[in-house]
Motif scaffolding. Structure first.
Motif, PDB file in Angstrom:
ATOM      1  N   ALA A   1       0.874  -1.166   0.000  1.00 19.84           N
ATOM      2  CA  ALA A   1       0.000   0.000   0.000  1.00 19.84           C
ATOM      3  C   ALA A   1       0.911   1.215   0.000  1.00 19.84           C
ATOM      4  N   GLY A   2       0.348   2.355  -0.284  1.00 17.33           N
ATOM      5  CA  GLY A   2       1.166   3.563  -0.241  1.00 17.33           C
ATOM      6  C   GLY A   2       0.743   4.544  -1.309  1.00 17.33           C
ATOM      7  N   GLY A   3       1.628   5.448  -1.652  1.00 22.41           N
ATOM      8  CA  GLY A   3       1.357   6.490  -2.632  1.00 22.41           C
ATOM      9  C   GLY A   3       2.585   7.363  -2.713  1.00 22.41           C
ATOM     10  N   ALA A   4       2.730   8.090  -3.814  1.00 22.87           N
ATOM     11  CA  ALA A   4       3.959   8.859  -4.009  1.00 22.87           C
ATOM     12  C   ALA A   4       4.170   9.871  -2.879  1.00 22.87           C
ATOM     13  N   ASP A   5       3.127  10.619  -2.524  1.00 23.30           N
ATOM     14  CA  ASP A   5       3.302  11.684  -1.530  1.00 23.30           C
ATOM     15  C   ASP A   5       3.620  11.161  -0.136  1.00 23.30           C
ATOM     16  N   ILE A   6       3.072   9.975   0.192  1.00 18.91           N
ATOM     17  CA  ILE A   6       3.312   9.437   1.536  1.00 18.91           C
ATOM     18  C   ILE A   6       4.509   8.488   1.557  1.00 18.91           C
ATOM     19  N   SER A   7       5.115   8.236   0.385  1.00 21.64           N
ATOM     20  CA  SER A   7       6.272   7.330   0.354  1.00 21.64           C
ATOM     21  C   SER A   7       7.445   7.824   1.214  1.00 21.64           C
ATOM     22  N   PRO A   8       7.648   9.159   1.388  1.00 22.49           N
ATOM     23  CA  PRO A   8       8.750   9.575   2.274  1.00 22.49           C
ATOM     24  C   PRO A   8       8.519   9.214   3.747  1.00 22.49           C
ATOM     25  N   LEU A   9       7.337   8.681   4.090  1.00 21.71           N
ATOM     26  CA  LEU A   9       7.086   8.258   5.477  1.00 21.71           C
ATOM     27  C   LEU A   9       7.489   6.799   5.703  1.00 21.71           C
ATOM     28  N   GLU A  10       7.721   6.058   4.609  1.00 23.95           N
ATOM     29  CA  GLU A  10       8.033   4.629   4.755  1.00 23.95           C
ATOM     30  C   GLU A  10       9.329   4.359   5.515  1.00 23.95           C
ATOM     31  N   PRO A  11      10.367   5.179   5.348  1.00 26.34           N
ATOM     32  CA  PRO A  11      11.582   4.939   6.147  1.00 26.34           C
ATOM     33  C   PRO A  11      11.341   5.110   7.650  1.00 26.34           C
ATOM     34  N   PHE A  12      10.212   5.691   8.038  1.00 25.92           N
ATOM     35  CA  PHE A  12       9.901   5.904   9.453  1.00 25.92           C
ATOM     36  C   PHE A  12       8.897   4.891   9.983  1.00 25.92           C
ATOM     37  N   SER A  13       8.740   3.769   9.231  1.00 22.08           N
ATOM     38  CA  SER A  13       7.894   2.660   9.693  1.00 22.08           C
ATOM     39  C   SER A  13       6.435   3.061   9.902  1.00 22.08           C
ATOM     40  N   VAL A  14       5.957   4.006   9.123  1.00 17.51           N
ATOM     41  CA  VAL A  14       4.534   4.375   9.229  1.00 17.51           C
ATOM     42  C   VAL A  14       3.707   3.327   8.474  1.00 17.51           C
ATOM     43  N   PRO A  15       2.732   2.685   9.151  1.00 15.01           N
ATOM     44  CA  PRO A  15       1.874   1.734   8.431  1.00 15.01           C
ATOM     45  C   PRO A  15       1.130   2.441   7.291  1.00 15.01           C
ATOM     46  N   MET A  16       1.077   1.767   6.133  1.00 16.93           N
ATOM     47  CA  MET A  16       0.410   2.323   4.951  1.00 16.93           C
ATOM     48  C   MET A  16      -0.863   1.517   4.679  1.00 16.93           C
ATOM     49  N   ILE A  17      -1.942   2.239   4.464  1.00 19.47           N
ATOM     50  CA  ILE A  17      -3.214   1.580   4.175  1.00 19.47           C
ATOM     51  C   ILE A  17      -3.698   2.096   2.820  1.00 19.47           C
ATOM     52  N   ALA A  18      -4.273   1.217   2.013  1.00 20.59           N
ATOM     53  CA  ALA A  18      -4.848   1.676   0.742  1.00 20.59           C
ATOM     54  C   ALA A  18      -6.275   1.174   0.615  1.00 20.59           C
ATOM     55  N   VAL A  19      -7.186   2.067   0.232  1.00 20.73           N
ATOM     56  CA  VAL A  19      -8.486   1.618  -0.263  1.00 20.73           C
ATOM     57  C   VAL A  19      -8.287   1.448  -1.769  1.00 20.73           C
ATOM     58  N   GLN A  20      -8.222   0.183  -2.200  1.00 16.79           N
ATOM     59  CA  GLN A  20      -7.993  -0.072  -3.628  1.00 16.79           C
ATOM     60  C   GLN A  20      -9.252   0.215  -4.408  1.00 16.79           C
ATOM     61  N   GLN A  21      -9.049   0.752  -5.619  1.00 19.64           N
ATOM     62  CA  GLN A  21     -10.183   1.143  -6.449  1.00 19.64           C
ATOM     63  C   GLN A  21     -10.149   0.414  -7.784  1.00 19.64           C
ATOM     64  N   ASP A  22     -11.304   0.407  -8.427  1.00 19.11           N
ATOM     65  CA  ASP A  22     -11.385  -0.113  -9.791  1.00 19.11           C
ATOM     66  C   ASP A  22     -10.660   0.877 -10.705  1.00 19.11           C
ATOM     67  N   THR A  23      -9.552   0.440 -11.294  1.00 22.18           N
ATOM     68  CA  THR A  23      -8.782   1.337 -12.172  1.00 22.18           C
ATOM     69  C   THR A  23      -8.865   0.881 -13.630  1.00 22.18           C
ATOM     70  N   SER A  24      -9.913   0.110 -13.954  1.00 21.66           N
ATOM     71  CA  SER A  24      -9.944  -0.463 -15.312  1.00 21.66           C
ATOM     72  C   SER A  24     -10.057   0.593 -16.407  1.00 21.66           C
ATOM     73  N   HIS A  25     -10.552   1.795 -16.074  1.00 22.76           N
ATOM     74  CA  HIS A  25     -10.591   2.849 -17.102  1.00 22.76           C
ATOM     75  C   HIS A  25      -9.630   4.001 -16.816  1.00 22.76           C
ATOM     76  N   TYR A  26      -8.936   3.922 -15.687  1.00 19.62           N
ATOM     77  CA  TYR A  26      -8.123   5.058 -15.230  1.00 19.62           C
ATOM     78  C   TYR A  26      -7.049   5.456 -16.239  1.00 19.62           C
ATOM     79  N   PHE A  27      -6.349   4.480 -16.777  1.00 19.91           N
ATOM     80  CA  PHE A  27      -5.204   4.801 -17.647  1.00 19.91           C
ATOM     81  C   PHE A  27      -5.614   5.063 -19.102  1.00 19.91           C
TER      82      PHE A  27
END
Ligand SMILES: [Zn+2]
Length: 454
Positions: free
Chosen positions: A369-395
């Motif tokens: 889980a994660g995201g670009a903006d919150i990725s700088p928190l990963e070195p600090f052991s912050v738990p990452m949660i994602a609500v996954q979405q239907d991305t079938s048309h996103y791209f």
């Protein structure tokens, strides 16, 4: 047994207010319309970005949150005119758009013969054969592999091509569908390396170039007026629901306010912005144990100044950031919850999420889980949660002129806002925070992302 536990852990009246509020108030979509249609494109450094900062600050205050700005310096790149054409073996217009951060071409454009490559190592292997040529970067996104498999071609392709003496790069757009719209996105040069212009061509134009190359030499011309201006002061917009018992423990909900300049960024990431706003608004009414902090980042698309700036400014607090969630996957309906925490993270969260069953989500599972903006928190052991979405048309529309409000279904958007609200409340109310994962190295020093399942 789990269902019974779910009822105990998330009181039904709270679930009803969170989910019911998101589904019936219609506020997320109304705000997305406001942001997309009345503010418009919001690339870092632009007037639109500054208008979005002011708008977001006011809307968070309207919702009763304690809101403020946190200053960041951001790049200011402007697109200018852009056009291209195939000169031979026959004349064809090229539907192209400069990659974000690209240098422009000299007056009169760059023309030259095209040579095809399909990976960064293939560019390097071209060696002397690439000198003075325009490298066409082809790939199979949409047929085989996803965004994560090919985004390196965009971010590093022009830098690599410059190293072998190429004059410019044409990238097949990173897209899963196309009606001849090119898709932009950031490219990065190395400070000391050569800087050559890079543009994305529509999928249809990429197919044409590829077919023509099977027949013989292909010559093209491209003219790009893009250039970089001095950095500009901008801001992350932060709104808080102060925790009633442990206000120094923070659940961070993130999204990014900036968008590409070609359209209104309705799905990238206007949708994420209003999902986070709506979740914070609904959770505020429930007065959870911990603080819920909405952070609307600036400059995710071309620099990550907001994400890096937040982590630096809040470093002393990060040990008490109990979870971070970023909504940056479009406006599709919610399909599941992913938990990147210490052992047992998903199992601890699951009994709180029974209300998500009615929204059609799969059970929470441990995973990335994660995201670009919150990725700088990963070195600090912050738990990452994602609500996954239907991305079938996103791209199909991502980073293109087609990323507009009409692509958003209000009901799907409201369901995702509801799911994020429930997850945020659970994280802010559960008696014990989630176990923390081991620290990860900063993203820049990690391997490129693994191929996505789709
Ligand atoms: Zn985004």
């Amino acid at each position: 047994m789990l269902l019974f536990a779910a009822m105990l852990l998330l009181p039904p009246d709270v679930a009803q207010r969170l989910v019911g509020g998101a589904l019936s108030d219609g506020l997320a979509y109304a705000r997305l319309a406001e942001l997309s249609d009345t503010i418009g494109p919001r690339l870092s450094g632009s007037a639109g970005a500054e208008a979005a900062v002011k708008w977001a600050l006011q809307r968070l205050k309207d919702d009763g949150l304690a809101a403020h700005l946190e200053k960041v310096m951001v790049p200011h790149w402007v697109r200018g005119e852009e056009r291209g054409e195939i000169l031979s073996p026959a004349a064809h217009p090229l539907f192209l758009t400069a990659l974000g951060g690209s240098v422009g071409t000299p007056q009169g454009g760059i023309s030259g013969e095209v040579i095809e490559a399909r990976s960064l190592p293939e560019i390097a292997a071209l060696g002397e054969r690439a000198r003075g040529k325009i490298i066409f970067l082809n790939h199979t996104m949409g047929q085989k592999g996803g965004y994560g498999d090919f985004v390196g071609l965009r971010t590093h392709g022009p830098a690599e091509a410059g190293r072998v003496g190429a004059s410019a790069v044409l990238l097949r757009s990173l897209a899963t569908g196309s009606l001849r719209s090119p898709h932009t996105g950031a490219t990065n040069y190395e400070a000391a390396g050569p800087k050559i212009p890079g543009a994305a061509v529509s999928v249809e134009d990429a197919e044409l170039i590829h077919r023509l190359l099977q027949r013989g030499p292909v010559k093209v011309r491209l003219t790009l007026g893009c250039h970089s201006l001095p950095d500009v002061e901008s801001a992350n917009v932060v709104g808080e629901v102060r925790g009633r018992e442990t206000p120094d423990e923070v659940v961070l909900l993130g999204a990014h306010l900036d968008s590409w300049d070609l359209a209104t960024g309705a799905t990238d990431d206007g949708a994420g912005v209003v999902i986070v706003m709506e979740a914070a608004r609904l959770v505020a009414r429930e007065h959870p144990r911990r603080t819920v902090r909405a952070v609307l980042y600036m400059n995710e698309e071309n620099g990550l100044a907001g994400g890096k700036g937040y982590a630096a400014a809040h470093q002393s607090e990060l040990a008490r950031h109990v979870a971070a969630l970023e909504a940056d996957s479009g406006a599709g309906r919610p399909i599941g919850v992913s938990v990147q925490a210490g052992e047992g993270g998903a199992a601890q969260l699951r009994p709180w999420l029974g209300a998500l069953e009615s929204l059609g989500l799969a059970e929470a599972a441990d995973g990335d889980a994660g995201g670009a903006d919150i990725s700088p928190l990963e070195p600090f052991s912050v738990p990452m949660i994602a609500v996954q979405q239907d991305t079938s048309h996103y791209f199909e529309t991502h980073h293109s002129a087609a990323d507009t409000l009409d692509k958003v279904q209000p009901e799907a958007l409201a369901k995702t806002a509801a799911a994020v609200a429930v997850v945020a409340y659970a994280l802010a109310e559960m008696p014990q925070p989630l176990p923390r994962p081991p620290p990860k190295a900063p993203r820049e020093s990690r391997e490129p992302p693994k191929p996505a399942a789709h």
